[in-house]
Design a protein around this motif. Sequence first.
Motif, PDB file in Angstrom:
ATOM      1  N   GLU A  96      20.839 -93.345 -79.838  1.00  0.00           N
ATOM      2  CA  GLU A  96      19.577 -92.936 -80.474  1.00  0.00           C
ATOM      3  C   GLU A  96      18.396 -93.173 -79.548  1.00  0.00           C
ATOM      4  O   GLU A  96      17.510 -92.322 -79.417  1.00  0.00           O
ATOM      5  CB  GLU A  96      19.358 -93.720 -81.769  1.00  0.00           C
ATOM      6  CG  GLU A  96      20.247 -93.334 -82.918  1.00  0.00           C
ATOM      7  CD  GLU A  96      19.919 -94.177 -84.137  1.00  0.00           C
ATOM      8  OE1 GLU A  96      19.095 -93.741 -84.955  1.00  0.00           O
ATOM      9  OE2 GLU A  96      20.463 -95.292 -84.252  1.00  0.00           O
ATOM     10  N   LEU A 117      13.655-102.713 -80.707  1.00  0.00           N
ATOM     11  CA  LEU A 117      14.117-101.429 -81.254  1.00  0.00           C
ATOM     12  C   LEU A 117      15.639-101.361 -81.314  1.00  0.00           C
ATOM     13  O   LEU A 117      16.222-100.824 -82.264  1.00  0.00           O
ATOM     14  CB  LEU A 117      13.561-100.280 -80.397  1.00  0.00           C
ATOM     15  CG  LEU A 117      13.686 -98.874 -80.993  1.00  0.00           C
ATOM     16  CD1 LEU A 117      12.920 -98.759 -82.293  1.00  0.00           C
ATOM     17  CD2 LEU A 117      13.181 -97.831 -79.993  1.00  0.00           C
ATOM     18  N   ASN A 146      12.437 -96.563 -93.388  1.00  0.00           N
ATOM     19  CA  ASN A 146      12.954 -96.930 -92.083  1.00  0.00           C
ATOM     20  C   ASN A 146      12.123 -96.244 -91.018  1.00  0.00           C
ATOM     21  O   ASN A 146      12.388 -95.116 -90.640  1.00  0.00           O
ATOM     22  CB  ASN A 146      14.428 -96.518 -91.974  1.00  0.00           C
ATOM     23  CG  ASN A 146      15.029 -96.941 -90.650  1.00  0.00           C
ATOM     24  OD1 ASN A 146      14.440 -97.712 -89.899  1.00  0.00           O
ATOM     25  ND2 ASN A 146      16.204 -96.428 -90.347  1.00  0.00           N
ATOM     26  N   ASN A 147      11.094 -96.939 -90.556  1.00  0.00           N
ATOM     27  CA  ASN A 147      10.161 -96.361 -89.581  1.00  0.00           C
ATOM     28  C   ASN A 147      10.380 -96.939 -88.193  1.00  0.00           C
ATOM     29  O   ASN A 147       9.473 -97.461 -87.576  1.00  0.00           O
ATOM     30  CB  ASN A 147       8.720 -96.632 -90.020  1.00  0.00           C
ATOM     31  CG  ASN A 147       8.179 -95.533 -90.925  1.00  0.00           C
ATOM     32  OD1 ASN A 147       8.772 -94.468 -91.033  1.00  0.00           O
ATOM     33  ND2 ASN A 147       7.064 -95.788 -91.563  1.00  0.00           N
ATOM     34  N   THR A 148      11.602 -96.828 -87.697  1.00  0.00           N
ATOM     35  CA  THR A 148      11.869 -97.379 -86.361  1.00  0.00           C
ATOM     36  C   THR A 148      12.006 -96.251 -85.352  1.00  0.00           C
ATOM     37  O   THR A 148      13.104 -95.888 -84.951  1.00  0.00           O
ATOM     38  CB  THR A 148      13.153 -98.224 -86.373  1.00  0.00           C
ATOM     39  OG1 THR A 148      14.173 -97.490 -87.071  1.00  0.00           O
ATOM     40  CG2 THR A 148      12.945 -99.531 -87.074  1.00  0.00           C
ATOM     41  N   GLY A 149      10.884 -95.691 -84.990  1.00  0.00           N
ATOM     42  CA  GLY A 149      10.894 -94.667 -83.950  1.00  0.00           C
ATOM     43  C   GLY A 149      11.110 -93.275 -84.504  1.00  0.00           C
ATOM     44  O   GLY A 149      11.058 -93.058 -85.710  1.00  0.00           O
ATOM     45  N   VAL A 185       6.448 -97.571 -79.097  1.00  0.00           N
ATOM     46  CA  VAL A 185       7.780 -97.221 -79.610  1.00  0.00           C
ATOM     47  C   VAL A 185       8.865 -97.424 -78.547  1.00  0.00           C
ATOM     48  O   VAL A 185       9.816 -98.168 -78.745  1.00  0.00           O
ATOM     49  CB  VAL A 185       7.856 -95.779 -80.165  1.00  0.00           C
ATOM     50  CG1 VAL A 185       9.254 -95.513 -80.749  1.00  0.00           C
ATOM     51  CG2 VAL A 185       6.795 -95.551 -81.238  1.00  0.00           C
ATOM     52  N   LEU A 186       8.713 -96.717 -77.421  1.00  0.00           N
ATOM     53  CA  LEU A 186       9.709 -96.790 -76.359  1.00  0.00           C
ATOM     54  C   LEU A 186       9.099 -97.400 -75.116  1.00  0.00           C
ATOM     55  O   LEU A 186       7.923 -97.209 -74.824  1.00  0.00           O
ATOM     56  CB  LEU A 186      10.189 -95.374 -76.000  1.00  0.00           C
ATOM     57  CG  LEU A 186      10.904 -94.588 -77.080  1.00  0.00           C
ATOM     58  CD1 LEU A 186      11.100 -93.146 -76.614  1.00  0.00           C
ATOM     59  CD2 LEU A 186      12.243 -95.232 -77.425  1.00  0.00           C
ATOM     60  N   SER A 213      16.555-102.668 -90.955  1.00  0.00           N
ATOM     61  CA  SER A 213      15.577-101.966 -90.134  1.00  0.00           C
ATOM     62  C   SER A 213      14.423-102.898 -89.788  1.00  0.00           C
ATOM     63  O   SER A 213      13.849-103.530 -90.671  1.00  0.00           O
ATOM     64  CB  SER A 213      15.054-100.751 -90.894  1.00  0.00           C
ATOM     65  OG  SER A 213      13.870-100.289 -90.288  1.00  0.00           O
ATOM     66  N   ILE A 214      14.074-102.961 -88.497  1.00  0.00           N
ATOM     67  CA  ILE A 214      13.000-103.864 -88.062  1.00  0.00           C
ATOM     68  C   ILE A 214      11.632-103.371 -88.506  1.00  0.00           C
ATOM     69  O   ILE A 214      10.657-104.093 -88.437  1.00  0.00           O
ATOM     70  CB  ILE A 214      12.988-104.076 -86.537  1.00  0.00           C
ATOM     71  CG1 ILE A 214      12.754-102.740 -85.815  1.00  0.00           C
ATOM     72  CG2 ILE A 214      14.265-104.732 -86.060  1.00  0.00           C
ATOM     73  CD1 ILE A 214      12.289-102.910 -84.391  1.00  0.00           C
ATOM     74  N   SER A 215      11.562-102.127 -88.924  1.00  0.00           N
ATOM     75  CA  SER A 215      10.291-101.628 -89.439  1.00  0.00           C
ATOM     76  C   SER A 215      10.551-100.722 -90.630  1.00  0.00           C
ATOM     77  O   SER A 215      11.075 -99.630 -90.479  1.00  0.00           O
ATOM     78  CB  SER A 215       9.524-100.858 -88.378  1.00  0.00           C
ATOM     79  OG  SER A 215       8.399-100.252 -89.003  1.00  0.00           O
ATOM     80  N   SER A 247      17.812-102.057 -84.402  1.00  0.00           N
ATOM     81  CA  SER A 247      17.968-101.098 -85.496  1.00  0.00           C
ATOM     82  C   SER A 247      18.450 -99.730 -85.050  1.00  0.00           C
ATOM     83  O   SER A 247      18.811 -98.915 -85.884  1.00  0.00           O
ATOM     84  CB  SER A 247      16.633-100.912 -86.234  1.00  0.00           C
ATOM     85  OG  SER A 247      16.266-102.077 -86.920  1.00  0.00           O
ATOM     86  N   ARG A 248      18.393 -99.452 -83.774  1.00  0.00           N
ATOM     87  CA  ARG A 248      18.797 -98.122 -83.304  1.00  0.00           C
ATOM     88  C   ARG A 248      19.837 -98.291 -82.209  1.00  0.00           C
ATOM     89  O   ARG A 248      19.743 -99.186 -81.371  1.00  0.00           O
ATOM     90  CB  ARG A 248      17.579 -97.338 -82.777  1.00  0.00           C
ATOM     91  CG  ARG A 248      16.401 -97.260 -83.751  1.00  0.00           C
ATOM     92  CD  ARG A 248      16.670 -96.435 -85.004  1.00  0.00           C
ATOM     93  NE  ARG A 248      16.893 -95.045 -84.760  1.00  0.00           N
ATOM     94  CZ  ARG A 248      16.007 -94.065 -84.978  1.00  0.00           C
ATOM     95  NH1 ARG A 248      14.803 -94.354 -85.451  1.00  0.00           N
ATOM     96  NH2 ARG A 248      16.324 -92.806 -84.755  1.00  0.00           N
ATOM     97  N   VAL A 305      25.802 -89.496 -82.070  1.00  0.00           N
ATOM     98  CA  VAL A 305      24.564 -90.176 -82.424  1.00  0.00           C
ATOM     99  C   VAL A 305      24.708 -90.619 -83.878  1.00  0.00           C
ATOM    100  O   VAL A 305      24.665 -89.816 -84.807  1.00  0.00           O
ATOM    101  CB  VAL A 305      23.336 -89.267 -82.257  1.00  0.00           C
ATOM    102  CG1 VAL A 305      22.068 -90.021 -82.623  1.00  0.00           C
ATOM    103  CG2 VAL A 305      23.256 -88.748 -80.835  1.00  0.00           C
ATOM    104  N   LEU A 340      15.261 -88.957 -85.798  1.00  0.00           N
ATOM    105  CA  LEU A 340      16.158 -87.989 -85.149  1.00  0.00           C
ATOM    106  C   LEU A 340      16.960 -87.144 -86.134  1.00  0.00           C
ATOM    107  O   LEU A 340      17.278 -85.988 -85.854  1.00  0.00           O
ATOM    108  CB  LEU A 340      17.119 -88.724 -84.211  1.00  0.00           C
ATOM    109  CG  LEU A 340      16.448 -89.516 -83.083  1.00  0.00           C
ATOM    110  CD1 LEU A 340      17.488 -90.339 -82.340  1.00  0.00           C
ATOM    111  CD2 LEU A 340      15.721 -88.582 -82.127  1.00  0.00           C
ATOM    112  N   LEU A 387      18.654 -96.723 -95.945  1.00  0.00           N
ATOM    113  CA  LEU A 387      17.405 -97.255 -96.483  1.00  0.00           C
ATOM    114  C   LEU A 387      16.375 -96.166 -96.724  1.00  0.00           C
ATOM    115  O   LEU A 387      16.252 -95.227 -95.939  1.00  0.00           O
ATOM    116  CB  LEU A 387      16.838 -98.276 -95.496  1.00  0.00           C
ATOM    117  CG  LEU A 387      17.840 -99.379 -95.101  1.00  0.00           C
ATOM    118  CD1 LEU A 387      17.395-100.094 -93.850  1.00  0.00           C
ATOM    119  CD2 LEU A 387      18.039-100.337 -96.265  1.00  0.00           C
ATOM    120  N   VAL A 389       6.600 -99.164 -85.141  1.00  0.00           N
ATOM    121  CA  VAL A 389       7.099 -99.972 -84.031  1.00  0.00           C
ATOM    122  C   VAL A 389       5.946-100.399 -83.116  1.00  0.00           C
ATOM    123  O   VAL A 389       5.798-101.573 -82.798  1.00  0.00           O
ATOM    124  CB  VAL A 389       8.159 -99.180 -83.232  1.00  0.00           C
ATOM    125  CG1 VAL A 389       8.609 -99.968 -81.998  1.00  0.00           C
ATOM    126  CG2 VAL A 389       9.347 -98.841 -84.121  1.00  0.00           C
TER     127      VAL A 389
END
Lengths: 475, 475
Positions: free
Chosen positions: B431, B423, A181-184, B453-454, B408-410, B426-427, A172, A187, A178, B415
């Motif tokens: 992930e 998503l 970075n608030n993409t989900g 988000v998902l 990063s998209i956010s 960026s992931r 992973v 982890l 950055l 998201v």
Amino acid sequence: MDQLFAKLSDILGPGGLLTGDDAADAAKSVWTRLGQPLAVARPRSTEEVSALLKACHAAGVPVTPWGGRTGLVDGAFATGAVAILTDRMNRIEEIDKQGSTMTVQAGCVLQTACEAAEAQGLFLPLDLGARGSATIGGVVSTNAGGNRVLRYGMTRDMVLGLEGVLADGTIVSALNPLIKNNTGFDLKQLFIGSEGCLGIVTRVVLRLRPQPTSQDAAFLAVETFENLPRLLRLFERELSGTLSAFEVMWREFYELVTTEPAKGRPILPHGAPFYVLVETLGADQAGDSERMERALEKALEAGLVADAVVAKSKAERDRMWALRDDVAQVARNGPVFTFDVSLKISAMEAYLAGLKAALLERWPNATMVVFGHLGDGNLHIIAGVGERSARKAVEDLVYGHLQKVGGSISAEHGVGLQKRDYLACSRSPEEIALMGRLKAMFDPRNILNPGKVLEPAEAPAAGPELASAETGLLG
Amino acid sequence: MDQLFAKLSDILGPGGLLTGDDAADAAKSVWTRLGQPLAVARPRSTEEVSALLKACHAAGVPVTPWGGRTGLVDGAFATGAVAILTDRMNRIEEIDKQGSTMTVQAGCVLQTACEAAEAQGLFLPLDLGARGSATIGGVVSTNAGGNRVLRYGMTRDMVLGLEGVLADGTIVSALNPLIKNNTGFDLKQLFIGSEGCLGIVTRVVLRLRPQPTSQDAAFLAVETFENLPRLLRLFERELSGTLSAFEVMWREFYELVTTEPAKGRPILPHGAPFYVLVETLGADQAGDSERMERALEKALEAGLVADAVVAKSKAERDRMWALRDDVAQVARNGPVFTFDVSLKISAMEAYLAGLKAALLERWPNATMVVFGHLGDGNLHIIAGVGERSARKAVEDLVYGHLQKVGGSISAEHGVGLQKRDYLACSRSPEEIALMGRLKAMFDPRNILNPGKVLEPAEAPAAGPELASAETGLLG
């Protein structure tokens, strides 16, 4: 097992798998119990970590990650497991000066990383006693703290991106550089501080800061406990943004480190109940020193400080830190047990008084030496009762009293094997149940550093090899 | 559904469950699409949140948490769900001055919390445009950022302890008030920034800082992009520990906010490609102002700054921030799409040039306005192409170019629904798969803010009610 070892040897290449005496040699440590690993694997890359985990996962054989092996809670105890030693994954892959980040492999020694940053005018602010042996993978997996948490945070706060390998070998990779970075779901937080129980850290991106160019320190004597937090808040306020340490030594600690056979000599006379080492890091030596003087004057005027010395040179600063760091003197009290706890400042005085009374009640010759990073609520308590066999009885008292005031049984050292049985003192049943569910999801065959942090949930699902390994581990 | 509503009414007491027109009224927002919730539940306590989740879980009915409903990514879109509005859980439960923490319920408005801290001489450093309506639960669930991340970090960095409720109603209470606490997996991280998809935040313990007593600001014109990171690092170094903002406005943004009908007037003449707002917070007004002047001199000497003005009063500082905050002016470009991205500073210039060229190639009249928190790598990009229907085409370009440079998209908005389909920019697949496994473990019936988000993993396991709700949600 032979079949697995042959496979691992193939994956890891020459010198990549130590067995027999070589493995036993690698398991020698003065710091921590490492046990008797089945073998020591020395991967050279994330891909090799992945392949070896896949093989161990298939065979149901546990693994235990090894960095600098300077942990203090038996988190690297590897009996019955293949130890994954990261010493061949020690490169600094990139330093991004514009972005002020560095990408580092897990096996890189902390001090090496710090020096590499410094060579670029940057600063990796993690500072702890084991800096010369602890690895980046280790400090990340244990969320190490240290001396400058007050200003820069724990290791967790320095990790921007992380690459880890899951139990089944899945890589992973989230080497985000950055700050925002608030993409989900975040982890990486599951790898940081989970002591190798949810995955193996292979690389990280660390946030760097500008290298400070000025440093000031002062040494203070304080008459009452309640003046300590007042003093802390005064310095935080007056030295806005530059306060980097607020270390407190209780009287007994100060006396130990300033009397023969210790090398240190008193900076201020004996007799005060508390001594404080204050440090700032900045970029304007003249101005910063003036601020420190002014803050001290305010503290003296407010009656918060009984006596004070300002360091006038690097040598004087080093002398102050040398006292703080001469923890080895506590061995003069005979066999001792060391504790790393945190609790609300407002609860500290009563907690320590209650604990000391309880120790003395049971062992009239008990000693208790205290020092710590007060700014973080973190105390190190060294208790001696004359008997090495009294460990559990002392632990029961330290953690039992702590539980009553909502403290944490591990501020910065982690849980490992040593504190596992006390986890419920600091975490609720719901939290422990949720941790167990995470562990089961991430590591269904319980091969990742099993037995650390959490008790193994149940009989492992794997074959007889794992069963015997488990027995060894728990023995 | 009637049966569930009767149960929820029982749990929530008078005024606790809004349905029909009342629910529709609560769903009116100028900020974000809230959809048509089945009902709006207004719990008064963690126990009521638990009871209502237990009921919804049993019935297989989705819930969507509502705080201030000022999010920008449709994360609170509640069609087919029971909205959980936290407006009756808005108390500040404790401010611990010695420990410098506050314990706050999820529904407390951010500004209210900031003011309560200030009244005690303390500082909650989270600062964002929606401060007057955003709630603590909302900023924690979205890991909000804002203007002072450079110095104080994101919301995540301010949360010491957290209480949340899992999908099945289990209360996980970890209201730790300690900066250092390494007792096992850091569960709170799974609630922070996961947009209500893994659990509902009910209370948090926040770390506070000393209230700054000095503030300085300067406004600079900069001729080349490459001077921006140099300038940032110079200020970081010279203003050690006090630099709180480094906001950059690209030429087009600056011109929009300083020309009629905008209220703002130029602070420095038009014509430079970049304008920077620098801010420090400290405790020594005279000394800090001197430092700011000195840092500026160094920047001028080094040729990093073409022109500069230092704010001499609060009014002047406010005027600088007012320009930065007058984002509404971008509406003058016609229908626009706003983006919140982050990327390495070293990749920014080429990214923006490439994106602009791509927009102009397709829409010759396209406009692109850029500003952002450069210190955090965070850019806000406002693109207008004259057609509201072109959203997806513009998104494809913005995120497609971003993916190539590892951005990063956010950065800070999250998201939600709006960015979900991107998503993967960026992931990594690993992930996203791991996020999906976490979601499935925490929320097996997919009732927690589903679809945010998902993508929902599969057909929900619940009855026909949920199925129809899902249809509405995805419609």
